[in-house]
Design an enzyme around this catalytic site. Sequence first.
Site, PDB file in Angstrom:
ATOM      1  N   ARG A  85       0.847  -1.198   0.000  1.00  0.00           N
ATOM      2  CA  ARG A  85       0.000   0.000   0.000  1.00  0.00           C
ATOM      3  C   ARG A  85       0.875   1.237   0.000  1.00  0.00           C
ATOM      4  NH1 ARG A  85      -5.175   2.006   2.334  1.00  0.00           N
ATOM      5  NH2 ARG A  85      -5.130   4.153   1.615  1.00  0.00           N
ATOM      6  N   ARG A  94      -5.269   1.818  -4.806  1.00  0.00           N
ATOM      7  CA  ARG A  94      -4.537   1.116  -3.742  1.00  0.00           C
ATOM      8  C   ARG A  94      -4.594  -0.385  -3.939  1.00  0.00           C
ATOM      9  NH1 ARG A  94      -9.178   3.866  -0.464  1.00  0.00           N
ATOM     10  NH2 ARG A  94      -8.659   5.240  -2.125  1.00  0.00           N
ATOM     11  N   ASP A  97      -6.928  -1.714   0.989  1.00  0.00           N
ATOM     12  CA  ASP A  97      -7.417  -0.758   1.976  1.00  0.00           C
ATOM     13  C   ASP A  97      -8.222  -1.558   2.986  1.00  0.00           C
ATOM     14  OD1 ASP A  97      -8.002   1.713   3.170  1.00  0.00           O
ATOM     15  OD2 ASP A  97      -9.828   1.957   1.987  1.00  0.00           O
ATOM     16  N   ASP A  99     -10.403  -0.950   6.420  1.00  0.00           N
ATOM     17  CA  ASP A  99     -11.011   0.040   7.301  1.00  0.00           C
ATOM     18  C   ASP A  99     -11.717  -0.649   8.452  1.00  0.00           C
ATOM     19  OD1 ASP A  99     -10.303   2.302   5.783  1.00  0.00           O
ATOM     20  OD2 ASP A  99     -12.063   2.086   4.510  1.00  0.00           O
TER      21      ASP A  99
END
Length: 165
Positions: A85, A94, A97, A99
């Site tokens: 990343r 990317r 990712d 989250d």
Amino acid sequence: MKLSLAWVGLGSNIDRPHEHIERAFRELDRLPLTHCRQQSSRYRSRPVGPADQPDFVNAVAQLETRLSPLALLDQLQALEQQHGRVRQRHWGPRTLDLDLLLFDDLSLSTHRLTVPHTQMHQRGFVLVPLTELAPDLRLPDGQRIDELLAILDTSDLQRMLPKDT
């Protein structure tokens, strides 16, 4: 240490995105003091932000963990780094990712982490897979995720079949 439920959003749009997502699911299951209980289907979505990038592959994982929210965040960011990343521009392309969307019924806001994720209620690519796994899930403020999803336009979201990978 208390056993907690955490929900993690996964996204990738460069360098064989589906492979990054599949590998990340396996790696999430191997994090210290953590087990991946469920994984959603994969969805293809248009990028948020700059449109001059490929579509994303998105998914959600439900984790059982004995890690604290910040310790889990550290592990997620380490996985992103292992996937190469690079943060070159806000909302840019990317490899991976990750989250942290929800952590039990915790509401937390620090300089490093905000839970629930601040924009998850606006993102079909988060709410659709989350609703797939837990249709009755509520945010810490009591809002039902299926009701939040009902007011979003998700017409650009496509569930991926295994042959689409």
